[in-house]
Design an enzyme around this catalytic site. Structure first.
Site, PDB file in Angstrom:
ATOM      1  N   ASP A  88     -19.118 -18.725   6.570  1.00  0.00           N
ATOM      2  CA  ASP A  88     -18.443 -17.433   6.772  1.00  0.00           C
ATOM      3  C   ASP A  88     -19.415 -16.445   7.399  1.00  0.00           C
ATOM      4  O   ASP A  88     -20.627 -16.623   7.351  1.00  0.00           O
ATOM      5  CB  ASP A  88     -17.881 -16.874   5.457  1.00  0.00           C
ATOM      6  CG  ASP A  88     -18.959 -16.528   4.432  1.00  0.00           C
ATOM      7  OD1 ASP A  88     -19.953 -17.278   4.324  1.00  0.00           O
ATOM      8  OD2 ASP A  88     -18.811 -15.499   3.739  1.00  0.00           O
ATOM      9  N   GLU A 152     -20.148 -16.563   1.119  1.00  0.00           N
ATOM     10  CA  GLU A 152     -21.468 -15.970   0.841  1.00  0.00           C
ATOM     11  C   GLU A 152     -21.457 -14.482   1.125  1.00  0.00           C
ATOM     12  O   GLU A 152     -22.006 -13.687   0.369  1.00  0.00           O
ATOM     13  CB  GLU A 152     -22.548 -16.665   1.682  1.00  0.00           C
ATOM     14  CG  GLU A 152     -23.967 -16.406   1.184  1.00  0.00           C
ATOM     15  CD  GLU A 152     -24.586 -15.112   1.691  1.00  0.00           C
ATOM     16  OE1 GLU A 152     -25.576 -14.672   1.084  1.00  0.00           O
ATOM     17  OE2 GLU A 152     -24.103 -14.536   2.684  1.00  0.00           O
TER      18      GLU A 152
HETATM   19  N1  BES Z   1     -28.640 -14.505   5.070  1.00  0.00           N
HETATM   20  C1  BES Z   1     -28.433 -13.270   4.425  1.00  0.00           C
HETATM   21  C2  BES Z   1     -29.565 -12.864   3.513  1.00  0.00           C
HETATM   22  C3  BES Z   1     -30.909 -12.699   4.153  1.00  0.00           C
HETATM   23  C4  BES Z   1     -31.062 -12.266   5.462  1.00  0.00           C
HETATM   24  C5  BES Z   1     -32.020 -12.969   3.401  1.00  0.00           C
HETATM   25  C6  BES Z   1     -32.315 -12.144   6.022  1.00  0.00           C
HETATM   26  C7  BES Z   1     -33.280 -12.812   3.949  1.00  0.00           C
HETATM   27  C8  BES Z   1     -33.428 -12.410   5.264  1.00  0.00           C
HETATM   28  C9  BES Z   1     -27.137 -13.352   3.628  1.00  0.00           C
HETATM   29  O1  BES Z   1     -26.082 -13.878   4.388  1.00  0.00           O
HETATM   30  C10 BES Z   1     -26.696 -11.970   3.253  1.00  0.00           C
HETATM   31  O2  BES Z   1     -26.403 -11.205   4.118  1.00  0.00           O
HETATM   32  N2  BES Z   1     -26.633 -11.663   1.966  1.00  0.00           N
HETATM   33  C11 BES Z   1     -26.123 -10.424   1.521  1.00  0.00           C
HETATM   34  C12 BES Z   1     -25.754 -10.466   0.069  1.00  0.00           C
HETATM   35  C13 BES Z   1     -24.365 -10.952  -0.205  1.00  0.00           C
HETATM   36  C14 BES Z   1     -24.094 -10.920  -1.685  1.00  0.00           C
HETATM   37  C15 BES Z   1     -23.315 -10.196   0.542  1.00  0.00           C
HETATM   38  C16 BES Z   1     -27.140  -9.335   1.678  1.00  0.00           C
HETATM   39  O3  BES Z   1     -28.359  -9.587   1.607  1.00  0.00           O
HETATM   40  O4  BES Z   1     -26.722  -8.196   1.892  1.00  0.00           O
HETATM   41 MN    MN Z   2     -26.680 -15.573   5.366  1.00  0.00          MN
HETATM   42 MN    MN Z   3     -25.318 -12.230   5.717  1.00  0.00          MN
END
Ligand code: BES
Ligand code: MN
Ligand code: MN
Length: 456
Positions: A88, A152
């Protein structure tokens, strides 16, 4: 290594074409209008896993979007790697800021521009292609399991249930994830921690309806003004968060840890230039790398209320809202922080408005070990393919499921990301360097090789 490079170069155009096809699916999990597209994406991923040689491929239904599972067990006595990723993507808006449409992948200057190019389609698909490579060249050295989810970006609410219900099926020795950043191809790095998250929505209600701002202005509290004041009060002049108890559980880094962390190459002038700001902002007493990797933060992600259409409408709004996130560091707990925020926000609200606080998803912070076999395998793999030792860094983002894998499956994660912080994740013109895509496909088989070797 030569065999790997040859397979990648022999198949490079197809590897790119398939990723492009994946990127054309608008698999936005947050917006129900994309539901059919998200489901089609899941099927595409399952087909590709099957084609690459995975067994037991299943589109596992959940209360939300399906999870794709697939595996190749070559020998039950050999170690098993669980590859996690997500198909996603974030919503593409604001659309008008994209140079080319978000779901029509386009190459400019060696970079693929599309929503999900880096986060996470471009990155998890490297694992599918690396797996295909190992299958076709008869070099898969260990067992491999895939779990690619579709929620995710909206908090992985159903993945926790799936993991709990499928502990036996998911049983593995390590989780391998490419969904984080590295410093650059010249400075390969491995993230050794992720922040946790508390995400909250607040609503401030004043009068029972929108009012004429001339007729009533001056007599009734304006919820937008009150909300702005409440939010502004959450940081002090040193940008320290003002919620009582907020920092109580934060572990201070040792001087040695701070020194190591700050060894990573970082050019403040470049950083500011890239972002178009003249000055940076943040908690006093910490460097930028410390503030984004090891300190908790509070950000407004969205704020609205009143008239935001064309031209001017004179109105005193009945309501104002904001979405607020807090990034958490090891030893802080999402639920506890959400409660501290809620209590504090209710307490500071003046009597002339009503405030409601609604928690959204959260997630726990993690640090990943740097003395494990799996981490060493990642170090060796990167050394072989980049000719340099990876630099350990702390990532500012969150992947809440990592803490859950630890809790439910009892296994640690290696974060072997190939994206760049400047790849415009969650932002218009998201991109992924084609060079990083191929580099990832070349490095992943080496991880499996060293993980199998070192596990002996
Ligand atoms: N891949 C990201 C997280 C990320 C990006 C970690 C760059 C380290 C470096 C992930 O898809 C993401 O965006 N996670 C969200 C949290 C989620 C609960 C919506 C975030 O970090 O905002
Ligand atoms: Mn991600
Ligand atoms: Mn993300």
């Amino acid at each position: 290594m030569q065999e790997i490079k040859k397979y990648v170069s022999d198949n490079q155009q197809r590897f790119l074409d398939e990723l492009f096809e994946l990127l054309r699916y608008p698999s936005v999990s947050a917006d129900p209008k994309y539901k059919e597209d998200v489901l089609k994406t899941a099927d595409y991923v399952a087909d590709k896993l099957k084609e690459a040689g995975a067994d037991q491929v299943e589109v596992c239904q959940t209360a939300g979007y399906p999870i794709i599972y697939g595996e190749k067990i070559i020998d039950p006595d050999k170690p098993t790697v669980l590859v996690y990723g997500h198909y996603d993507v974030q919503p593409p808006d604001p659309l008008e800021l994209w140079k080319t449409p978000p779901f029509e992948p386009t190459v400019r200057d060696g970079k693929i521009y599309a929503r999900g190019a880096c986060d996470d389609k471009g990155q998890f698909y490297m694992h599918v292609k690396a797996f295909e490579l190992m299958m076709r060249t008869n070099t898969l050295p260990c067992n491999i399991k895939f779990m690619i989810e579709g929620e995710e970006e909206v908090g992985s609410n159903n993945l926790g249930i799936f993991v709990k219900d499928n502990k036996e099926r998911l049983k593995s020795d390590v989780v391998l994830i490419s969904d984080t950043s590295m410093i650059s191809l010249d400075h390969p790095s491995l993230e050794t921690g992720l922040r946790g998250l508390s995400y909250i929505e607040v609503e401030v209600t004043g009068p029972n309806r929108d009012l004429h701002s001339g007729v009533y202005g001056g007599a009734v509290a304006n919820p937008a003004t009150i909300l702005a004041k409440l939010i502004a009060s959450l940081h002090d002049e040193n940008n320290h968060i003002q919620i009582p108890g907020f920092y109580d559980d934060v572990l201070a880094l040792s001087e040695q840890e701070r020194e190591d962390l700050n060894k990573a190459p970082y050019d403040e002038e470049e950083y500011k230039k890239d972002l178009g700001v003249d000055e940076l902002w943040g908690e006093k007493g910490y460097t930028t790398l410390e503030r984004t990797g090891t300190r908790p933060t509070l950000e407004v992600n969205g704020i609205w209320g009143g008239y935001i259409g064309e031209g001017a409408k004179t109105v005193l709004p009945s309501k104002a809202n904001a979405k607020i996130s807090m990034r958490l560091v090891p030893n802080q707990q999402s639920e506890k922080i959400t409660k501290l925020f809620t209590d504090h926000f209710q307490k500071i609200a003046p009597k002339n408005v009503k405030v409601t606080v609604t928690p959204h998803h959260g997630g726990e912070p993690v640090v990943t070990p740097t003395d494990s076999i799996a981490y060493k395998a990642a170090q060796k793999a990167i050394f072989d393919s980049f000719g340099k030792e990876p630099i350990p860094t702390r990532g500012g983002g969150s992947i809440p499921i990592v803490a859950l894998f630890e809790k439910e499956l009892g296994i640690k994660t290696v974060l072997m990301g190939f994206g760049l912080d400047s790849d415009n994740l969650h932002s218009p013109n998201e991109k992924y360097d084609i060079a990083n895509y191929y580099k990832g496909i070349e490095t992943i088989p080496l991880f499996h090789k060293y993980f199998a070797e070192l596990s002996k």
